[in-house]
Design a protein around this motif. Structure first.
Motif, PDB file in Angstrom:
ATOM      1  N   LEU A   1       0.148  -2.731 -27.517  1.00 61.82           N
ATOM      2  CA  LEU A   1       0.032  -2.522 -26.070  1.00 61.82           C
ATOM      3  C   LEU A   1      -1.381  -2.725 -25.508  1.00 61.82           C
ATOM      4  O   LEU A   1      -1.537  -3.412 -24.503  1.00 61.82           O
ATOM      5  N   PRO A   2      -2.445  -2.149 -26.096  1.00 63.47           N
ATOM      6  CA  PRO A   2      -3.781  -2.385 -25.522  1.00 63.47           C
ATOM      7  C   PRO A   2      -4.155  -3.865 -25.565  1.00 63.47           C
ATOM      8  O   PRO A   2      -4.124  -4.503 -26.609  1.00 63.47           O
ATOM      9  N   GLY A   3      -4.502  -4.397 -24.422  1.00 62.92           N
ATOM     10  CA  GLY A   3      -4.914  -5.798 -24.339  1.00 62.92           C
ATOM     11  C   GLY A   3      -3.797  -6.802 -24.238  1.00 62.92           C
ATOM     12  O   GLY A   3      -4.053  -8.010 -24.186  1.00 62.92           O
ATOM     13  N   SER A   4      -2.543  -6.338 -24.202  1.00 66.69           N
ATOM     14  CA  SER A   4      -1.438  -7.302 -24.112  1.00 66.69           C
ATOM     15  C   SER A   4      -1.407  -8.005 -22.758  1.00 66.69           C
ATOM     16  O   SER A   4      -0.929  -9.134 -22.647  1.00 66.69           O
ATOM     17  N   ILE A   5      -1.890  -7.346 -21.716  1.00 69.77           N
ATOM     18  CA  ILE A   5      -2.021  -7.964 -20.392  1.00 69.77           C
ATOM     19  C   ILE A   5      -3.501  -7.926 -20.051  1.00 69.77           C
ATOM     20  O   ILE A   5      -4.023  -6.890 -19.635  1.00 69.77           O
ATOM     21  N   ASP A   6      -4.196  -9.033 -20.260  1.00 70.76           N
ATOM     22  CA  ASP A   6      -5.648  -9.037 -20.139  1.00 70.76           C
ATOM     23  C   ASP A   6      -6.118  -9.804 -18.921  1.00 70.76           C
ATOM     24  O   ASP A   6      -5.419 -10.668 -18.383  1.00 70.76           O
ATOM     25  N   ALA A   7      -7.326  -9.475 -18.489  1.00 68.31           N
ATOM     26  CA  ALA A   7      -7.869 -10.023 -17.242  1.00 68.31           C
ATOM     27  C   ALA A   7      -8.096 -11.525 -17.330  1.00 68.31           C
ATOM     28  O   ALA A   7      -7.852 -12.250 -16.360  1.00 68.31           O
ATOM     29  N   PHE A   8      -8.561 -12.015 -18.476  1.00 68.52           N
ATOM     30  CA  PHE A   8      -8.829 -13.446 -18.584  1.00 68.52           C
ATOM     31  C   PHE A   8      -7.561 -14.269 -18.409  1.00 68.52           C
ATOM     32  O   PHE A   8      -7.562 -15.293 -17.712  1.00 68.52           O
ATOM     33  N   SER A   9      -6.468 -13.842 -19.045  1.00 68.97           N
ATOM     34  CA  SER A   9      -5.215 -14.588 -18.930  1.00 68.97           C
ATOM     35  C   SER A   9      -4.711 -14.591 -17.492  1.00 68.97           C
ATOM     36  O   SER A   9      -4.218 -15.613 -17.000  1.00 68.97           O
ATOM     37  N   ILE A  10      -4.830 -13.461 -16.800  1.00 67.88           N
ATOM     38  CA  ILE A  10      -4.417 -13.395 -15.395  1.00 67.88           C
ATOM     39  C   ILE A  10      -5.275 -14.322 -14.552  1.00 67.88           C
ATOM     40  O   ILE A  10      -4.769 -15.074 -13.704  1.00 67.88           O
ATOM     41  N   PHE A  11      -6.587 -14.272 -14.770  1.00 68.19           N
ATOM     42  CA  PHE A  11      -7.498 -15.126 -14.003  1.00 68.19           C
ATOM     43  C   PHE A  11      -7.210 -16.596 -14.240  1.00 68.19           C
ATOM     44  O   PHE A  11      -7.154 -17.395 -13.289  1.00 68.19           O
ATOM     45  N   TRP A  12      -7.001 -16.975 -15.486  1.00 70.17           N
ATOM     46  CA  TRP A  12      -6.754 -18.382 -15.813  1.00 70.17           C
ATOM     47  C   TRP A  12      -5.446 -18.862 -15.197  1.00 70.17           C
ATOM     48  O   TRP A  12      -5.390 -19.950 -14.612  1.00 70.17           O
ATOM     49  N   MET A  13      -4.396 -18.062 -15.315  1.00 64.82           N
ATOM     50  CA  MET A  13      -3.120 -18.443 -14.730  1.00 64.82           C
ATOM     51  C   MET A  13      -3.212 -18.525 -13.206  1.00 64.82           C
ATOM     52  O   MET A  13      -2.613 -19.387 -12.573  1.00 64.82           O
ATOM     53  N   ARG A  14      -3.985 -17.636 -12.627  1.00 65.90           N
ATOM     54  CA  ARG A  14      -4.163 -17.672 -11.173  1.00 65.90           C
ATOM     55  C   ARG A  14      -4.835 -18.966 -10.736  1.00 65.90           C
ATOM     56  O   ARG A  14      -4.425 -19.595  -9.752  1.00 65.90           O
ATOM     57  N   GLN A  15      -5.847 -19.412 -11.475  1.00 66.67           N
ATOM     58  CA  GLN A  15      -6.542 -20.651 -11.125  1.00 66.67           C
ATOM     59  C   GLN A  15      -5.611 -21.853 -11.259  1.00 66.67           C
ATOM     60  O   GLN A  15      -5.653 -22.780 -10.447  1.00 66.67           O
ATOM     61  N   ILE A  16      -4.775 -21.862 -12.280  1.00 65.08           N
ATOM     62  CA  ILE A  16      -3.865 -22.993 -12.492  1.00 65.08           C
ATOM     63  C   ILE A  16      -2.764 -23.013 -11.432  1.00 65.08           C
ATOM     64  O   ILE A  16      -2.455 -24.054 -10.850  1.00 65.08           O
ATOM     65  N   ILE A  17      -2.173 -21.858 -11.154  1.00 66.07           N
ATOM     66  CA  ILE A  17      -1.072 -21.798 -10.196  1.00 66.07           C
ATOM     67  C   ILE A  17      -1.565 -22.059  -8.781  1.00 66.07           C
ATOM     68  O   ILE A  17      -0.833 -22.607  -7.950  1.00 66.07           O
TER      69      ILE A  17
END
Length: 282
Positions: free
Chosen positions: A142-158
């Motif tokens: 659970l810790p780190g399974s939803i991380d800020a870098f992945s959200i940021f990267w997906m946001r930039q792509i989408i």
């Protein structure tokens, strides 16, 4: 028209650099097949006639590497699945939706990227202890399974996906999740592939948190098993010498390299495309 294709010198230079970077891997793998004594007496030599699997047999008998692989595979499947499901959804919300406090919330998400991992270990460990999750798979997953870098990267792509495509889907009667599933996901597949490779590498190579959250052999991941390999070898075999430890260490490290090498070779094109997709915003 000027021909800007790389010349022979460029290819020779790149080839030499490739050999330079690949040599340590070749040395580790080839040395793992040597008799233990020759790793010390002749570290740079290698002869196929002297190749042996003794190091691998001894390592499999002394080290619970199978348990490490099984635990890592379980953590990778569940934790990686959570990352690949929730982070693109969060990136979609930040990229294409307007709601009160969106910029503030996204700023807080980015703020967590500035916190060193070591700063978070003690609070996370106290939290796991309060929940009774120390030495459990929950603490590893659970810790780190939803991380800020992945959200940021997906946001930039989408964010680079044209809004007109989404509007056309809505006109055709698709709901928001339908737009995401039928329009967004097919377009961002290179980015998802890149995220999948990065997620696998991060989970597979993670050492600091697993070694803190788990201290029993039954839940140890592969990296923790490898870190205690020398101790396991000397503990399981009376009189194990330095050469024996090195032989089994190189055998275990060679086996541990295989999954990442296979994944990167198979997904190399998708990984590079995903990195490029996340590097610019249209």
């Amino acid at each position: 028209m000027n021909d800007k294709r790389p010349g022979v010198v460029t290819y020779l230079l790149l080839g030499a650099l490739s050999l330079l970077f690949l040599y340590p891997i070749w040395w580790a793998v080839s040395s793992s097949f040597k008799p233990a004594a020759e790793i010390i007496s002749d570290p740079l030599g290698f002869g196929l006639g002297r190749a042996t699997l003794d190091g691998y047999r001894a390592m499999l008998a002394d080290v619970p590497i199978g348990t490490g692989f099984a635990n890592t595979a379980l953590v990778l499947a569940i934790k990686g699945g959570m990352t690949m499901f929730f982070c693109p959804l969060a990136g979609y919300a930040f990229a294409k939706f307007h709601f009160p406090g969106k910029n503030l919330l996204f700023g807080l998400v980015l703020l967590t990227l500035m916190l060193p991992t070591l700063v978070l270990i003690i609070p996370l460990l106290l939290e796991m202890s309060a929940l009774g999750w120390v030495n459990t798979y929950q603490a590893l997953i659970l810790p780190g399974s939803i991380d800020a870098f992945s959200i940021f990267w997906m946001r930039q792509i989408i964010a680079a996906v044209p809004d007109e495509l989404m509007d056309a889907g809505r006109v055709d009667g698709a709901g928001e999740f339908g737009v995401y599933r039928r329009i967004i996901l097919p377009i961002i597949r290179p980015g998802l592939a890149g995220l999948a490779v990065l997620t696998m590498m991060n989970v597979y190579n993670d050492f600091v948190w697993p070694v803190v959250a788990v201290n029993d052999e039954r839940h140890q991941t592969l990296q923790v098993v490898l870190s205690t390999l020398a101790q396991n070898i000397t503990g399981n075999r009376i009189g194990a010498d330095f050469a024996t430890v090195w032989s089994e260490l190189l055998a275990a490290s060679s086996i541990a390299m295989i999954p990442l090498l296979v994944v990167f070779v198979l997904l190399q094109r998708h990984f590079i495309n995903g990195i490029l997709a996340g590097s610019v915003k249209g």
